[in-house]
Scaffold this motif. Structure first.
Motif, PDB file in Angstrom:
ATOM      1  N   GLY A  98      -7.355  28.114 -23.128  1.00 40.30           N
ATOM      2  CA  GLY A  98      -8.339  28.696 -22.241  1.00 40.30           C
ATOM      3  C   GLY A  98      -9.642  29.017 -22.944  1.00 40.30           C
ATOM      4  O   GLY A  98      -9.743  29.013 -24.169  1.00 40.30           O
ATOM      5  N   ARG A  99     -10.634  29.299 -22.126  1.00 39.77           N
ATOM      6  CA  ARG A  99     -11.963  29.655 -22.628  1.00 39.77           C
ATOM      7  C   ARG A  99     -12.606  30.618 -21.640  1.00 39.77           C
ATOM      8  O   ARG A  99     -12.472  30.457 -20.424  1.00 39.77           O
ATOM      9  CB  ARG A  99     -12.826  28.401 -22.764  1.00 39.77           C
ATOM     10  CG  ARG A  99     -14.265  28.659 -23.182  1.00 39.77           C
ATOM     11  CD  ARG A  99     -15.039  27.363 -23.232  1.00 39.77           C
ATOM     12  NE  ARG A  99     -16.408  27.575 -23.662  1.00 39.77           N
ATOM     13  CZ  ARG A  99     -17.305  26.597 -23.795  1.00 39.77           C
ATOM     14  NH1 ARG A  99     -16.955  25.341 -23.532  1.00 39.77           N
ATOM     15  NH2 ARG A  99     -18.532  26.869 -24.196  1.00 39.77           N
ATOM     16  N   PHE A 114     -11.976  32.101 -27.052  1.00 37.91           N
ATOM     17  CA  PHE A 114     -11.028  31.031 -26.747  1.00 37.91           C
ATOM     18  C   PHE A 114      -9.624  31.581 -26.938  1.00 37.91           C
ATOM     19  O   PHE A 114      -9.410  32.512 -27.712  1.00 37.91           O
ATOM     20  CB  PHE A 114     -11.229  29.828 -27.679  1.00 37.91           C
ATOM     21  CG  PHE A 114     -12.557  29.151 -27.534  1.00 37.91           C
ATOM     22  CD1 PHE A 114     -12.707  28.066 -26.685  1.00 37.91           C
ATOM     23  CD2 PHE A 114     -13.670  29.596 -28.247  1.00 37.91           C
ATOM     24  CE1 PHE A 114     -13.934  27.429 -26.542  1.00 37.91           C
ATOM     25  CE2 PHE A 114     -14.899  28.975 -28.111  1.00 37.91           C
ATOM     26  CZ  PHE A 114     -15.037  27.892 -27.258  1.00 37.91           C
ATOM     27  N   TRP A 115      -8.659  30.995 -26.226  1.00 39.34           N
ATOM     28  CA  TRP A 115      -7.275  31.383 -26.460  1.00 39.34           C
ATOM     29  C   TRP A 115      -6.368  30.168 -26.342  1.00 39.34           C
ATOM     30  O   TRP A 115      -6.659  29.205 -25.644  1.00 39.34           O
ATOM     31  CB  TRP A 115      -6.825  32.502 -25.522  1.00 39.34           C
ATOM     32  CG  TRP A 115      -6.905  32.218 -24.050  1.00 39.34           C
ATOM     33  CD1 TRP A 115      -5.916  31.722 -23.235  1.00 39.34           C
ATOM     34  CD2 TRP A 115      -8.035  32.462 -23.196  1.00 39.34           C
ATOM     35  NE1 TRP A 115      -6.365  31.637 -21.942  1.00 39.34           N
ATOM     36  CE2 TRP A 115      -7.644  32.083 -21.887  1.00 39.34           C
ATOM     37  CE3 TRP A 115      -9.330  32.962 -23.407  1.00 39.34           C
ATOM     38  CZ2 TRP A 115      -8.518  32.193 -20.795  1.00 39.34           C
ATOM     39  CZ3 TRP A 115     -10.185  33.069 -22.320  1.00 39.34           C
ATOM     40  CH2 TRP A 115      -9.781  32.691 -21.029  1.00 39.34           C
ATOM     41  N   GLN A 116      -5.282  30.224 -27.095  1.00 36.25           N
ATOM     42  CA  GLN A 116      -4.287  29.156 -27.107  1.00 36.25           C
ATOM     43  C   GLN A 116      -2.931  29.786 -27.381  1.00 36.25           C
ATOM     44  O   GLN A 116      -2.830  30.725 -28.160  1.00 36.25           O
ATOM     45  CB  GLN A 116      -4.604  28.090 -28.155  1.00 36.25           C
ATOM     46  CG  GLN A 116      -5.008  28.607 -29.535  1.00 36.25           C
ATOM     47  CD  GLN A 116      -6.450  29.031 -29.639  1.00 36.25           C
ATOM     48  OE1 GLN A 116      -7.313  28.396 -29.058  1.00 36.25           O
ATOM     49  NE2 GLN A 116      -6.712  30.104 -30.363  1.00 36.25           N
ATOM     50  N   TYR A 193      -6.137  34.670 -29.624  1.00 36.01           N
ATOM     51  CA  TYR A 193      -7.536  34.663 -29.191  1.00 36.01           C
ATOM     52  C   TYR A 193      -8.414  34.437 -30.417  1.00 36.01           C
ATOM     53  O   TYR A 193      -8.211  35.062 -31.454  1.00 36.01           O
ATOM     54  CB  TYR A 193      -7.887  35.977 -28.501  1.00 36.01           C
ATOM     55  CG  TYR A 193      -7.257  36.099 -27.124  1.00 36.01           C
ATOM     56  CD1 TYR A 193      -8.029  35.968 -25.979  1.00 36.01           C
ATOM     57  CD2 TYR A 193      -5.896  36.322 -26.984  1.00 36.01           C
ATOM     58  CE1 TYR A 193      -7.457  36.063 -24.718  1.00 36.01           C
ATOM     59  CE2 TYR A 193      -5.315  36.409 -25.730  1.00 36.01           C
ATOM     60  CZ  TYR A 193      -6.095  36.282 -24.599  1.00 36.01           C
ATOM     61  OH  TYR A 193      -5.517  36.370 -23.353  1.00 36.01           O
ATOM     62  N   SER A 194      -9.393  33.541 -30.300  1.00 34.00           N
ATOM     63  CA  SER A 194     -10.182  33.132 -31.457  1.00 34.00           C
ATOM     64  C   SER A 194     -11.644  32.933 -31.083  1.00 34.00           C
ATOM     65  O   SER A 194     -12.012  32.898 -29.906  1.00 34.00           O
ATOM     66  CB  SER A 194      -9.616  31.827 -32.040  1.00 34.00           C
ATOM     67  OG  SER A 194      -9.605  30.809 -31.055  1.00 34.00           O
ATOM     68  N   ARG A 195     -12.483  32.781 -32.125  1.00 36.49           N
ATOM     69  CA  ARG A 195     -13.923  32.585 -31.928  1.00 36.49           C
ATOM     70  C   ARG A 195     -14.265  31.143 -31.575  1.00 36.49           C
ATOM     71  O   ARG A 195     -15.344  30.869 -31.056  1.00 36.49           O
ATOM     72  CB  ARG A 195     -14.677  32.990 -33.193  1.00 36.49           C
ATOM     73  CG  ARG A 195     -14.636  34.471 -33.484  1.00 36.49           C
ATOM     74  CD  ARG A 195     -15.349  34.796 -34.793  1.00 36.49           C
ATOM     75  NE  ARG A 195     -15.411  36.222 -35.042  1.00 36.49           N
ATOM     76  CZ  ARG A 195     -14.420  36.946 -35.562  1.00 36.49           C
ATOM     77  NH1 ARG A 195     -13.279  36.343 -35.899  1.00 36.49           N
ATOM     78  NH2 ARG A 195     -14.555  38.243 -35.751  1.00 36.49           N
ATOM     79  N   GLN A 196     -13.378  30.201 -31.916  1.00 40.65           N
ATOM     80  CA  GLN A 196     -13.615  28.797 -31.616  1.00 40.65           C
ATOM     81  C   GLN A 196     -12.325  28.172 -31.097  1.00 40.65           C
ATOM     82  O   GLN A 196     -11.246  28.714 -31.256  1.00 40.65           O
ATOM     83  CB  GLN A 196     -14.108  28.032 -32.849  1.00 40.65           C
ATOM     84  CG  GLN A 196     -13.113  27.929 -33.993  1.00 40.65           C
ATOM     85  CD  GLN A 196     -13.025  29.174 -34.830  1.00 40.65           C
ATOM     86  OE1 GLN A 196     -14.046  29.807 -35.078  1.00 40.65           O
ATOM     87  NE2 GLN A 196     -11.839  29.551 -35.253  1.00 40.65           N
TER      88      GLN A 196
END
Length: 202
Positions: A98-99, A114-116, A193-196
């Motif tokens: 997701g974004r 962003f999340w994965q 959850y991440s920055r990219q």
């Protein structure tokens, strides 16, 4: 002797001053453990219902029930929310990407996130969703970037919207999902959850 005493006193005073300066400065790392006395401007249910209705493209009455349920579960008001979209699919092992944009009242502009995630369990299907996530216990925007365990099987439906919880280090995320597709089953997994954008969901 007198001179030695003065030197020792000066060293002790200097060390004390340095320690005091460190204590007053505090940690600059946003991932420093969350303190219970931290505060941040919180959102009311009316503000979130209006934002969620706009972001998800549904009637305020539809999302209002889900938000009121989350408020009752958490007993508090969220300090942030994330609006975005995601895609997910599973055949035993599930993946989700997701974004979105993180919003906080004291941020001058939204912050991209962003999340994965990956999950394992009895789960078959796929879906694309718009997501509106209530965030509790977030006092600095960079604290959002971490991994959150979650139990998808504990999700419930309110007015046709899916809700579940993810928790880590005092932060609670409550994603509200709506979209097309089908996901059946129960699974256990994590969401990072991440920055990219990251291809690997770990």
């Amino acid at each position: 002797m007198h001179r030695r005493h003065l030197i020792q006193s000066g060293l002790a005073l200097g060390a004390s001053s340095a320690l005091g300066a460190c204590a007053s400065t505090g940690p600059s790392d946003p991932n420093y453990p969350i303190r219970s006395d931290q505060t941040a401007p919180a959102y009311t249910s009316d503000e979130l219902i209006a934002a969620g209705s706009r972001e998800l493209g549904i009637a305020a009455e539809a999302i209002g029930g889900a938000i009121e349920r989350i408020f009752a579960d958490q007993g508090d008001r969220p300090t942030a929310y994330i609006a975005g979209e995601e895609a997910a699919g599973a055949i035993g092992v599930g993946l989700r990407y997701g974004r979105g944009a993180l919003h906080m009242k004291d941020l001058s502009a939204s912050q991209e996130v962003f999340w994965q995630g990956i999950s394992i369990g009895w789960d078959v299907g796929g879906n694309g969703s718009r997501v509106f996530t209530l965030v509790y216990g977030l006092y600095h925007p960079d604290m959002i970037y971490r991994r959150y365990p979650g139990v998808e099987g504990s999700a419930y439906l309110v007015g046709g919207l899916g809700v579940n919880y993810q928790r880590a280090d005092g932060i609670v995320l409550a994603p509200i999902r709506t979209g097309v597709g089908l996901r059946l089953g129960a699974n256990v997994g994590t969401m990072a959850y991440s920055r990219q954008r990251n291809i690997l969901p770990l």
